[in-house]
Motif scaffolding. Structure first.
Motif, PDB file in Angstrom:
ATOM      1  N   GLN A  10      76.983  52.010  37.061  1.00 12.97           N
ATOM      2  CA  GLN A  10      76.310  52.472  38.275  1.00 12.97           C
ATOM      3  C   GLN A  10      76.024  51.302  39.214  1.00 12.97           C
ATOM      4  O   GLN A  10      76.142  51.431  40.436  1.00 12.97           O
ATOM      5  N   THR A  58      89.113  62.720  32.436  1.00 12.35           N
ATOM      6  CA  THR A  58      88.065  62.157  33.282  1.00 12.35           C
ATOM      7  C   THR A  58      88.419  60.739  33.700  1.00 12.35           C
ATOM      8  O   THR A  58      88.275  60.363  34.875  1.00 12.35           O
ATOM      9  N   ASP A 135      81.812  58.014  42.707  1.00  8.77           N
ATOM     10  CA  ASP A 135      80.417  57.778  42.326  1.00  8.77           C
ATOM     11  C   ASP A 135      79.822  59.011  41.648  1.00  8.77           C
ATOM     12  O   ASP A 135      79.090  58.899  40.661  1.00  8.77           O
ATOM     13  N   ILE A 136      80.136  60.185  42.160  1.00  7.20           N
ATOM     14  CA  ILE A 136      79.648  61.429  41.555  1.00  7.20           C
ATOM     15  C   ILE A 136      80.227  61.595  40.151  1.00  7.20           C
ATOM     16  O   ILE A 136      79.507  61.922  39.196  1.00  7.20           O
ATOM     17  N   GLN A 137      81.525  61.362  40.008  1.00  7.67           N
ATOM     18  CA  GLN A 137      82.173  61.449  38.698  1.00  7.67           C
ATOM     19  C   GLN A 137      81.554  60.459  37.717  1.00  7.67           C
ATOM     20  O   GLN A 137      81.328  60.782  36.542  1.00  7.67           O
ATOM     21  N   ASN A 139      78.552  59.170  37.664  1.00  7.79           N
ATOM     22  CA  ASN A 139      77.201  59.529  37.239  1.00  7.79           C
ATOM     23  C   ASN A 139      77.167  60.727  36.300  1.00  7.79           C
ATOM     24  O   ASN A 139      76.117  61.037  35.731  1.00  7.79           O
ATOM     25  N   GLN A 140      78.295  61.374  36.132  1.00 12.22           N
ATOM     26  CA  GLN A 140      78.380  62.491  35.201  1.00 12.22           C
ATOM     27  C   GLN A 140      78.895  62.074  33.820  1.00 12.22           C
ATOM     28  O   GLN A 140      78.944  62.887  32.898  1.00 12.22           O
ATOM     29  N   LEU A 141      79.247  60.786  33.687  1.00 16.01           N
ATOM     30  CA  LEU A 141      79.736  60.295  32.405  1.00 16.01           C
ATOM     31  C   LEU A 141      78.623  60.307  31.357  1.00 16.01           C
ATOM     32  O   LEU A 141      77.458  60.050  31.666  1.00 16.01           O
ATOM     33  N   LYS A 142      79.006  60.595  30.134  1.00 13.02           N
ATOM     34  CA  LYS A 142      78.059  60.609  29.029  1.00 13.02           C
ATOM     35  C   LYS A 142      78.533  59.623  27.965  1.00 13.02           C
ATOM     36  O   LYS A 142      79.676  59.681  27.514  1.00 13.02           O
TER      37      LYS A 142
END
Length: 262
Positions: A10, A58, A135-137, A139-142
């Motif tokens: 991030q 992803t 950036d959206i993708q 922040n969705q990473l786990k």
């Protein structure tokens, strides 16, 4: 508490947005396009390093999005590198004629045109949309919070370091694409060693030194190839015999750097 993997990613994404603003504020500065491309490349490298931990679909989507954003600045960066090279050549080979001035003037006009292309509403919107999507993708990473990341990072640094060293020893200096690909792998290792250093301090420092050395050696070769191609194209396009001769002379100096100096 150790900074998490996602937090580091991030932070790199935030760095891209900062460099994007800096570029738009002063696109005339060659360092702005360079630093923005480096910021994008850094995030891509970290994601490539983490590829085994990511869903393949992803990863591919994120990598492609960032790649297309970086490519926006490719021609501009090539012109900046070429202008710097010709400028250095002019300094080292001072001559009483107007060829240098006219050639550099022409290339600066080309640079301005390319800079303005990037800043057109359509291109700029496409660029910023891609970076926002990335950036959206991101922040969705786990990531697995219970995973022993120190062991994982240390293992991956070790694996990549060994592979990079072996490939560097085996590389054929005459094969430009091999050198280009090796340079990219060195960058991936280098940026991972820089930003994931807290997870494996000793190994990261050693890997960083190794990767930086290989990246620099390969960089001289790849930059020379790109410059030589651009110089050849310019020589074919000009009707000015003195300018053509100068371009060929500079191209010949670039060709001397085509071989790796290990």
């Amino acid at each position: 508490m150790m900074t998490s993997i996602l937090t580091i990613l991030q932070q790199r994404s935030t760095a891209i947005q900062t460099e994007l603003i800096r570029f738009r504020n002063n696109p005339y500065d060659p360092n702005r396009a360079h630093d923005l491309r480096v910021a994008i490349r850094t995030l891509r490298s970290l994601l490539k390093f983490l590829k085994p931990q990511l869903d393949s679909a992803t990863f591919n989507e994120l990598d492609q999005t960032l790649s297309e954003a970086a490519q926006t600045f490719g021609p501009l960066r090539e012109l900046d590198v070429l202008l710097a090279e010709i400028g250095s050549y002019a300094f080292e080979h001072p001559q009483e004629n107007t060829v240098y001035f006219q050639l550099l003037k022409k290339l600066h006009h080309k640079r301005t045109a390319e800079m303005q292309r990037i800043l057109t509403p359509a291109v700029w919107h496409k660029l910023t949309s891609k970076l926002t999507a990335a950036d959206i993708q991101l922040n969705q990473l786990k990531f697995n919070q219970t995973k022993k990341w120190s062991q994982s990072v240390n293992y991956e640094l070790t694996r990549r370091s060994k592979k990079l060293s072996w490939q560097f020893r085996q590389i054929d200096p005459a094969q430009y694409q091999q050198t280009h690909q090796l340079r990219k792998k060195a960058k991936t290792l280098r940026y991972a060693a820089i930003y994931f250093v807290k997870f494996a301090p000793k190994k990261a420092k050693k890997s960083r030194r190794q990767a930086e050395k290989i990246q620099n050696v390969c960089g001289v070769v790849t930059d020379a190839h790109v410059n030589a191609t651009l110089l050849q194209n310019l020589a074919q396009q000009t009707d000015n015999s003195a300018e053509k001769q100068l371009l060929v002379e500079i191209k010949q100096t670039q060709q001397k750097s085509f071989h790796l100096k290990k």
